[in-house]
Design an enzyme around this catalytic site. Sequence first.
Site: not given
Length: 465
Positions: A163, A362, A364
């Site tokens: 990430c 994000d 993820h």
Amino acid sequence: MKALTDRFVPQQCSSSSSKTETSLVSDSEVSDNKSKFTLWSTSSSVSQPYREEESSTSRHKQVCANGWTAFVKKVYMASGAIKRFQDRVLGPNRIGLPITTSDVWLLGVFYKLSEDEASEETDDGSVVAALKHDFSSRILMTYRKGFEPIKDTTYTSDVNWGCMIRSSQMLFAQALLFHRLGRSWRIKKSEDTQQPEQEYLETLEPFGDSEGSAFSIHNLILVGESYGLAAGSWVGPYAICRSWESLVCKKRKQTDSEHQTLLPMAIHIVSGNEDGGRGGAPVLCIEDATKSCVEFSRGKDEWAPLLLLVPLVLGLDRVNPRYIPSLKATFTFPQSLGVLGGKPGASTYIVGVQDDNGFYLDPHDVQQVVIVNKGTSDVDTSSYHCNVLRYVPLESLDPSLALGFYCRDKGDFDDLCLRASKLAEESKGAPLFTVTQTHSLVSHSSCEFVDDTEEEREEDDWQLL
């Protein structure tokens, strides 16, 4: 996905209930249907044991049915992927705009909301619509699966560990987008049938997931080994900034002409104090930044487009509240590229602020590898954008983070220095970084820098290796 079904479905039916803990994430509650079908097809093999229990007692069958019902609920909660990691690490899921009329700043652009707009009861011509279009035009990089193995490992996905690398790719892609198409550029809406701009495709192309793509996760790990980058391991903002510096330097030495196209700007990392140490607030030295530009142009020009990276540590366990006003203020700078930040093992790319909340992209979400190049204008680039606004309280961020700024020319840089100096003066003794004209700092330009010692690298609180 098999790991998900193994986690959600009981290994055998039992009269005793058991709790199932979930930890991983999907980038969007509005996931595509393909993921749902994939999960169902993967989980179909686990339904047979329940059918074979038909001859058991009704109580046992009821327990099995309850187990299957719970699994189905989990599937829908996961939206066809993995449950959001942010629920556990980044905190409760926060989507959309908070109901407030407070001003919003998104990478140097100001949005003033009315009461009606704050409630989102608005049409396409509203300020909120413009804000969402701006947000969705930012480049999103997420976990990918199905790429060629990284070096001599068996990793064909960066799920659960990549990430920070993906967040940094977003920041660099944003810098390239601003350079080529300007801050006012917006992604074409779905109903627009025009082909994407060549400069847009050229921006995405080097971020592919293979060694042949200049700014791939493969190449970042290759050059970042001395800073702790490794497949399967988390890494912090300082290490990723230095790794980018090394990668750009390497590509520049390999092919000068190609380098000018890949990253047509100098990189300068702001770190250390006036004596060159890493303690205290970082110092942006104008003399050093100028030297980086001269080196980039091989002495032909005194200035060049410049990407500034400022790794920071703003507290112990979380960001010290004293720094939050200054951190928010950086998003008002026209040169702002946002913040690499989040929590250890859960990095995000923060692109805007409202009150004490940060809007972020994000990484993820697990998506299939996509090949983008300027020769395939009909390629689907929707996986590089996000339409869902998410926010996180700035006070909950890990103190290890990094700021980014893009200066198109010398005037842009001078303006940044003035804004940063004023911000430092108003910080009440807690500046993010300071500005100085000259000092005896050892060069940290893109191709002339000294590797950190092992002791210095261990100072990066994000490195959970």
